[in-house]
Each structure stands twice: as structure tokens, then as C-alpha cells.
Design an enzyme around this catalytic site. Structure first.
Site, PDB file in Angstrom:
ATOM      1  N   CYS A  63     -48.564 -19.473  -4.421  1.00  0.00           N
ATOM      2  CA  CYS A  63     -47.069 -19.978  -5.142  1.00  0.00           C
ATOM      3  C   CYS A  63     -47.053 -19.445  -6.755  1.00  0.00           C
ATOM      4  CB  CYS A  63     -47.151 -21.411  -5.063  1.00  0.00           C
ATOM      5  SG  CYS A  63     -45.881 -22.056  -6.095  1.00  0.00           S
ATOM      6  N   THR A 108     -18.823 -19.212  14.178  1.00  0.00           N
ATOM      7  CA  THR A 108     -19.816 -20.208  14.678  1.00  0.00           C
ATOM      8  C   THR A 108     -19.590 -20.768  16.139  1.00  0.00           C
ATOM      9  OG1 THR A 108     -21.281 -21.984  14.056  1.00  0.00           O
ATOM     10  CG2 THR A 108     -19.237 -21.917  13.356  1.00  0.00           C
ATOM     11  N   ASN A 129     -12.804 -16.831  15.336  1.00  0.00           N
ATOM     12  CA  ASN A 129     -14.122 -16.648  15.848  1.00  0.00           C
ATOM     13  C   ASN A 129     -13.524 -15.631  17.136  1.00  0.00           C
ATOM     14  OD1 ASN A 129     -16.837 -17.189  15.979  1.00  0.00           O
ATOM     15  ND2 ASN A 129     -16.595 -18.264  17.954  1.00  0.00           N
ATOM     16  N   HIS A 145     -28.558 -24.225   5.712  1.00  0.00           N
ATOM     17  CA  HIS A 145     -29.899 -24.065   6.524  1.00  0.00           C
ATOM     18  C   HIS A 145     -30.796 -23.045   5.664  1.00  0.00           C
ATOM     19  CE1 HIS A 145     -27.545 -24.490  10.604  1.00  0.00           C
ATOM     20  NE2 HIS A 145     -27.757 -25.651   9.958  1.00  0.00           N
ATOM     21  N   ARG A 159     -37.302 -10.448   9.767  1.00  0.00           N
ATOM     22  CA  ARG A 159     -35.910 -11.009   9.435  1.00  0.00           C
ATOM     23  C   ARG A 159     -35.510 -10.778   7.791  1.00  0.00           C
ATOM     24  NH1 ARG A 159     -33.047 -10.247  12.854  1.00  0.00           N
ATOM     25  NH2 ARG A 159     -31.457 -11.509  11.848  1.00  0.00           N
TER      26      ARG A 159
HETATM   27  N1  APR Z   1     -16.670 -12.012  14.662  1.00  0.00           N
HETATM   28  C1  APR Z   1     -16.142 -13.408  14.893  1.00  0.00           C
HETATM   29  N2  APR Z   1     -17.258 -14.194  15.625  1.00  0.00           N
HETATM   30  C2  APR Z   1     -18.328 -13.333  16.336  1.00  0.00           C
HETATM   31  C3  APR Z   1     -18.480 -12.125  15.912  1.00  0.00           C
HETATM   32  C4  APR Z   1     -17.759 -11.152  15.179  1.00  0.00           C
HETATM   33  N3  APR Z   1     -17.813  -9.932  15.062  1.00  0.00           N
HETATM   34  N4  APR Z   1     -19.622 -11.792  16.736  1.00  0.00           N
HETATM   35  C5  APR Z   1     -19.923 -12.869  17.440  1.00  0.00           C
HETATM   36  N5  APR Z   1     -19.095 -13.847  17.050  1.00  0.00           N
HETATM   37  C6  APR Z   1     -19.361 -15.384  17.275  1.00  0.00           C
HETATM   38  C7  APR Z   1     -19.866 -15.594  18.785  1.00  0.00           C
HETATM   39  O1  APR Z   1     -18.689 -15.683  19.571  1.00  0.00           O
HETATM   40  C8  APR Z   1     -20.271 -17.079  18.317  1.00  0.00           C
HETATM   41  O2  APR Z   1     -19.224 -17.935  18.791  1.00  0.00           O
HETATM   42  O3  APR Z   1     -19.982 -16.118  16.498  1.00  0.00           O
HETATM   43  C9  APR Z   1     -20.708 -17.178  16.883  1.00  0.00           C
HETATM   44  C10 APR Z   1     -22.316 -17.000  16.800  1.00  0.00           C
HETATM   45  O4  APR Z   1     -23.053 -18.108  17.380  1.00  0.00           O
HETATM   46  P1  APR Z   1     -24.289 -18.329  17.104  1.00  0.00           P
HETATM   47  O5  APR Z   1     -25.023 -17.005  17.420  1.00  0.00           O
HETATM   48  O6  APR Z   1     -24.698 -19.797  17.990  1.00  0.00           O
HETATM   49  O7  APR Z   1     -24.644 -18.751  15.703  1.00  0.00           O
HETATM   50  P2  APR Z   1     -24.335 -19.992  14.711  1.00  0.00           P
HETATM   51  O8  APR Z   1     -23.259 -20.588  15.390  1.00  0.00           O
HETATM   52  O9  APR Z   1     -24.207 -19.483  13.394  1.00  0.00           O
HETATM   53  O10 APR Z   1     -25.719 -20.862  14.909  1.00  0.00           O
HETATM   54  C11 APR Z   1     -25.983 -21.969  14.186  1.00  0.00           C
HETATM   55  O11 APR Z   1     -28.086 -22.136  15.014  1.00  0.00           O
HETATM   56  O12 APR Z   1     -30.076 -21.238  15.798  1.00  0.00           O
HETATM   57  C12 APR Z   1     -29.330 -21.972  14.762  1.00  0.00           C
HETATM   58  O13 APR Z   1     -29.936 -22.286  12.504  1.00  0.00           O
HETATM   59  C13 APR Z   1     -29.516 -21.241  13.578  1.00  0.00           C
HETATM   60  O14 APR Z   1     -27.651 -21.226  11.793  1.00  0.00           O
HETATM   61  C14 APR Z   1     -27.929 -21.051  12.849  1.00  0.00           C
HETATM   62  C15 APR Z   1     -27.211 -22.278  14.024  1.00  0.00           C
END
Ligand code: APR
Length: 235
Positions: free
Chosen positions: A139, A179, A204, A112, A62
Site C-alpha cells: 500500500c 443494464t 437498452n 460498484h 480487466r
Molecule cells: N447498447 C445498449 N444495451 C446493450 C448493448 C448496447 N450496445 N449491448 C448489450 N446491452 C444490454 C444487454 O441487452 C443487457 O440488458 O446491456 C445489458 C447488460 O446487462 P448485464 O451484462 O447484466 O450488465 P449490468 O446490468 O451492468 O450488470 C449489473 O452485475 O455482475 C454484476 O457488478 C456487475 O455491475 C454489474 C452488475
């Protein structure tokens, strides 16, 4: 939207969706990061004890991958907002990539952690880190071979929560971008902000799990909806 003119203090929460169009997989979408790896296998302290090579391999990949990616128009728009917004602004990101910073944003808080840092669990130092950890490099300060990715795993406390809640208390606008609202405590910020009197807006691709807590939801790709919103709020 003229109404935006009444806002002064903004807190923005970003998630994987803001980086999706830069080519970084989100976590919970089909084919997303957690679909290919079980969370418990790579993103918990227990996993690191059980199989540190697996965890290092995952994060080494990553860390290499994000360095190949570029900020997209959503990051650029938020950087422009940061540069031009004269009130308080805090971009709280759940993302561990550095694309907000590479776009030029400065008021960014990585709750995070960050892929591009290593944390020495012996001396507690966080060092900038761009290469791999699997070979257990020393380290840079104490020489112990106890570096781990400086990312917050499930079951660990997110960083700088005091600062985040202080910002939420004074925010009059809370905006959540990209998110899913699946992971606490970030998923609870909208409720906190709203109860503290802020207007709440969601940008979103689809409605998030906490969508009902937002006064307004604008659905679409971040590269399109974020620049439009930033233009409005700066107008
Ligand atoms: N534009 C806007 N939103 C988008 C796009 C886009 N191009 N592509 C995807 N999304 C949305 C999805 O619909 C979803 O609701 O972004 C969101 C991503 O959600 P997750 O994959 O769950 O990511 P996130 O919410 O950042 O996860 C939170 O979970 O696994 C842990 O630590 C990790 O920081 C992360 C946390």
C-alpha cells in the site's frame, strides 16, 4: 420530444451495455464475462479468501483491458448532457471502467467501485491503480501488502447508497441505460424512482428484467439511442 422540457432533476443509471460498443464485454450476454467465469469464483469475498491469485489475475486482466478501450458515442452524449444540463444530474454507474470520465462526464458515481483503484484493507485507503496486484505490491501509505481491487463483490454493500437515494427522491426523470436489471439494489431504482413520482425511461438493446416499471422503453444500441435522447432532452 418537447415534454422533456418539464424536467429538472435527472438520475441516470448505466450498466455494461453502455460500454459494450467500446469493446468491453457485458456480464450476462452469450460469451459475456460471467459466462467464462463463475461469479462465485471471481467476484465474491469468499473467492478472494479461497483463491486470491485467481481473483487478482481476473481483475488484473480487466484493469489492463479497459485501459485499451475508448469511450463511444453514448459516453460522449452523456458527457455533453452533463456539461450542458443546468438542473441536478447524477450518472450512477454500475460500471467499473472509467469511460464516462474519459468522455468528459463529471457528475458520475461508481456504485460498484472502480477498476483503476486499489483498496488497502489494512488502512482503508483507496489509491489510484493502473498496474497489477497479483504480486502483492505494498500500500502506498501503510506499506501493508493487503491491496484488493476496489470493486464491490457479490454480497458486499454498493457504495454511496445514501447519495443515490437522495438523488432519486428529487429526480423527476430516471433513465436506465444498458443494464439487464438483474442485480439489486440498482435493479430496484426504477421502482423507487417511479413510486417517488419520476418519469422512467429505459434505453437498452432489449427489454430489461424490470422493463414493466418503465413508462417508456426505447430499444437499440446505446451508441444510437443515447445521443438521440440527449439531443431531445437538451432541445
Ligand atoms: N447498447 C445498449 N444495451 C446493450 C448493448 C448496447 N450496445 N449491448 C448489450 N446491452 C444490454 C444487454 O441487452 C443487457 O440488458 O446491456 C445489458 C447488460 O446487462 P448485464 O451484462 O447484466 O450488465 P449490468 O446490468 O451492468 O450488470 C449489473 O452485475 O455482475 C454484476 O457488478 C456487475 O455491475 C454489474 C452488475
Amino acid at each position: 420530444m418537447a415534454a422533456m422540457g418539464k424536467y429538472r432533476n435527472i438520475v441516470i443509471l448505466t450498466g455494461a451495455g453502455v460500454s459494450a460498443e467500446s469493446g468491453i464485454d457485458t456480464f450476462r450476454s452469450a460469451g459475456g464475462l460471467w459466462e467464462n467465469h463463475r461469479v462465485e469464483d471471481v467476484a465474491t469475498p469468499q473467492a478472494f479468501v479461497r483463491d486470491p491469485d485467481l481473483v487478482h489475475r481476473f481483475y488484473d486482466m480487466r484493469r489492463a483491458a479497459i485501459q485499451e478501450k475508448l469511450p463511444n458515442p453514448a459516453h460522449a452524449a452523456l458527457a455533453e448532457l452533463d456539461a450542458r444540463w443546468t438542473g441536478d444530474l447524477l450518472i450512477v454507474t454500475q460500471n467499473v471502467d472509467d469511460l464516462h470520465e474519459r468522455a468528459g462526464a463529471r457528475r458520475v458515481l461508481h456504485m460498484h467501485g472502480e477498476h483503476l483503484k486499489a483498496w488497502c484493507t489494512s488502512c482503508d485507503l483507496r489509491s489510484p491503480w493502473r498496474t497489477t496486484l497479483i504480486e502483492r505490491p505494498p500500500c502506498p501509505v501503510c506499506q501493508a501488502r493487503t491491496l484488493r481491487p476496489d470493486v464491490v463483490w457479490f454480497g458486499e454493500m454498493p457504495y454511496r447508497m445514501g447519495e443515490i437515494y437522495a438523488a432519486l427522491r428529487s429526480a423527476d426523470l430516471f433513465v436506465s441505460i444498458g443494464t439487464s436489471g438483474a442485480v439489486y439494489p440498482a435493479a430496484g431504482f426504477v421502482r423507487d424512482a417511479r413510486e417517488l413520482g419520476a418519469r422512467t425511461l429505459e434505453l437498452n438493446l432489449e427489454r430489461s428484467q424490470g422493463s414493466r416499471w418503465f413508462h417508456e422503453s426505447r430499444l437499440g444500441p446505446a451508441s444510437e439511442v443515447v445521443p438521440v435522447w440527449v439531443e431531445e432532452v437538451l432541445a
